[in-house]
Scaffold this active site. Structure first.
Site, PDB file in Angstrom:
ATOM      1  N   ASP A 116       6.622  -4.581 -11.845  1.00 46.19           N
ATOM      2  CA  ASP A 116       5.953  -5.493 -10.173  1.00 46.19           C
ATOM      3  C   ASP A 116       4.907  -6.152 -10.973  1.00 46.19           C
ATOM      4  O   ASP A 116       3.844  -6.461 -11.358  1.00 46.19           O
ATOM      5  CB  ASP A 116       6.058  -4.807  -9.841  1.00 46.19           C
ATOM      6  CG  ASP A 116       5.336  -2.784  -9.951  1.00 46.19           C
ATOM      7  OD1 ASP A 116       4.332  -3.259 -10.644  1.00 46.19           O
ATOM      8  OD2 ASP A 116       5.309  -2.265  -8.975  1.00 46.19           O
ATOM      9  N   ASN A 183       4.242   4.621   1.818  1.00 42.44           N
ATOM     10  CA  ASN A 183       5.430   4.941   2.121  1.00 42.44           C
ATOM     11  C   ASN A 183       6.646   5.205   1.681  1.00 42.44           C
ATOM     12  O   ASN A 183       7.781   4.762   1.752  1.00 42.44           O
ATOM     13  CB  ASN A 183       5.239   3.673   2.934  1.00 42.44           C
ATOM     14  CG  ASN A 183       5.913   2.312   1.684  1.00 42.44           C
ATOM     15  OD1 ASN A 183       5.638   3.059   0.639  1.00 42.44           O
ATOM     16  ND2 ASN A 183       5.810   1.236   1.846  1.00 42.44           N
ATOM     17  N   HIS A 185       8.034   3.557  -1.004  1.00 41.66           N
ATOM     18  CA  HIS A 185       8.805   2.981  -2.052  1.00 41.66           C
ATOM     19  C   HIS A 185       8.259   3.107  -3.294  1.00 41.66           C
ATOM     20  O   HIS A 185       7.190   4.361  -3.948  1.00 41.66           O
ATOM     21  CB  HIS A 185       7.199   2.098  -2.121  1.00 41.66           C
ATOM     22  CG  HIS A 185       5.974   1.405  -2.065  1.00 41.66           C
ATOM     23  ND1 HIS A 185       5.236   0.902  -2.546  1.00 41.66           N
ATOM     24  CD2 HIS A 185       5.402   1.821  -3.085  1.00 41.66           C
ATOM     25  CE1 HIS A 185       3.659   0.793  -2.071  1.00 41.66           C
ATOM     26  NE2 HIS A 185       3.954   1.101  -3.149  1.00 41.66           N
ATOM     27  N   GLU A 190      10.104  -1.876  -1.322  1.00 46.95           N
ATOM     28  CA  GLU A 190       9.498  -0.817   0.273  1.00 46.95           C
ATOM     29  C   GLU A 190      10.911  -0.135   1.090  1.00 46.95           C
ATOM     30  O   GLU A 190      12.204  -0.360   0.686  1.00 46.95           O
ATOM     31  CB  GLU A 190       9.345  -2.095   0.945  1.00 46.95           C
ATOM     32  CG  GLU A 190       7.529  -2.566   0.285  1.00 46.95           C
ATOM     33  CD  GLU A 190       6.887  -1.962   0.261  1.00 46.95           C
ATOM     34  OE1 GLU A 190       6.647  -0.649   0.074  1.00 46.95           O
ATOM     35  OE2 GLU A 190       5.021  -3.024   0.202  1.00 46.95           O
TER      36      GLU A 190
HETATM   37  P1  PGA Z   1      -1.255   3.994  -6.755  1.00 48.46           P
HETATM   38  O1  PGA Z   1       0.026   3.205  -6.168  1.00 48.46           O
HETATM   39  O2  PGA Z   1      -0.505   4.456  -8.379  1.00 48.46           O
HETATM   40  O3  PGA Z   1      -2.551   2.814  -7.263  1.00 48.46           O
HETATM   41  O4  PGA Z   1      -1.299   5.229  -5.900  1.00 48.46           O
HETATM   42  C1  PGA Z   1       1.463   3.875  -6.937  1.00 48.46           C
HETATM   43  C2  PGA Z   1       2.217   2.893  -5.556  1.00 48.46           C
HETATM   44  O5  PGA Z   1       2.379   2.351  -4.843  1.00 48.46           O
HETATM   45  O6  PGA Z   1       3.762   2.834  -6.425  1.00 48.46           O
END
Ligand code: PGA
Length: 294
Positions: A116, A183, A185, A190
């Site tokens: 992404d 959340n 995702h 999302e």
């Molecule tokens: P993080 O993000 O590794 O910075 O916790 C993971 C995500 O939101 O997919």
């Protein structure tokens, strides 16, 4: 069909087709897996449960490094999709360190995509926020010599990124590594994302803005807009992710992630768009590398 858990509306269970197991060829043999803290979860995913607080030298990062290295040794022309974020940093470090320790991996035939990117990726962004392309180069791409494909070069036509992946890997990427948001995702899919969602540009939610920009005092989409932070991102779609031959989900960090991971893997509730990570239960070859008790 099993009952939906209490936090889901009972009327909107979401049917998802099981991946055709015959099309999946699990790469890792029993001998390799016996060297890892491997167990089967009731949901069907494979758990690599590392101890909390990085004890005994077994860490999420080290385990990610072992899975990637094994994949590359077994199939030197592997097509990978890698994540950004905090969780994989120790894995990238471990991969870079392999070179320094004389165990250099040969990435020359491999292809590397990433999951992404913010929209816009750089221009107009506050200086302290870097694009995911910059992150990927610094953490991995500048050190390995693989052919790389950056999301930022496909923002005008997200479907062309999928096309590039399937040109390199007609049956789907060999290995996709994922983090998980608080959340639930996956990449920037999302809550509400469909299992068939394609690679696309999405609006970030308040929860994700808070998770990603909270350290800069930006906690809502509205604040992000006001302060010039991105409020959109391009993400690989769930469908592309679920076509991977092997999926590795890394989950470590704040307790709330453990909570959402447990909900996602609940074997008694079907996958549901309210927690996109729950779609992983229907994939036949998922490794969850975690220090949470699941
Ligand atoms: P993080 O993000 O590794 O910075 O916790 C993971 C995500 O939101 O997919």
């Amino acid at each position: 069909m099993p009952e939906a858990p209490d936090f889901l509306p009972k009327s909107s269970l979401y049917p998802v087709q099981k991946t055709n197991r015959a099309s999946v060829n699990p790469l890792f043999g029993a001998q390799f897996l016996s060297s890892l803290p491997f167990s089967k979860h009731r949901s069907g995913v494979k758990i690599l449960a590392v101890p909390p607080n990085n004890t005994m030298g077994v860490t999420v990062g080290k385990t990610m490094q072992q899975l990637v290295a094994e994949q590359l040794k077994q199939k030197p022309d592997s097509v990978f999709v890698f994540p950004t974020g905090n969780t994989p940093l120790s894995g990238y470090q471990a991969l870079r360190d392999m070179g320094k320790q004389g165990e250099k991996l040969d990435w020359s035939q491999s292809k590397v995509f990433h999951l992404d990117e913010y929209v816009p990726p750089q221009s107009g962004m506050p200086q302290q926020l870097e694009s995911y392309a910059t992150y990927m180069k610094r953490e991995l791409l500048d050190h390995i010599g693989a052919e790389a494909f950056l999301v930022k070069d496909y923002l005008r036509d997200p479907s062309a990124y999928d096309a590039a992946i399937f040109r390199q890997a007609p049956d789907g990427p060999d290995m996709v590594i994922l983090g998980i948001g608080k959340n639930g995702h996956i990449a920037f899919n999302e809550p509400g994302s469909d299992a068939k969602s394609q690679t696309r540009i999405v609006d970030l939610t308040d929860a994700t803005v808070k998770q990603n920009f909270g350290e800069f005092g930006v906690n809502t989409v509205q604040e992000a807009k006001q302060q010039g932070f991105p409020t959109q991102a391009m993400t690989l779609g769930m469908e592309t992710i679920l076509k991977a031959k092997t999926i590795v989900l890394l989950a470590t960090g704040e307790a709330s992630k453990g909570d959402v991971l447990r909900k996602a893997l609940d074997p008694d509730s079907p996958p549901h768009p309210s927690i996109p990570a729950s779609y992983l239960k229907n994939h036949p070859n998922v490794y969850v590398v975690t220090d949470f008790t699941v």
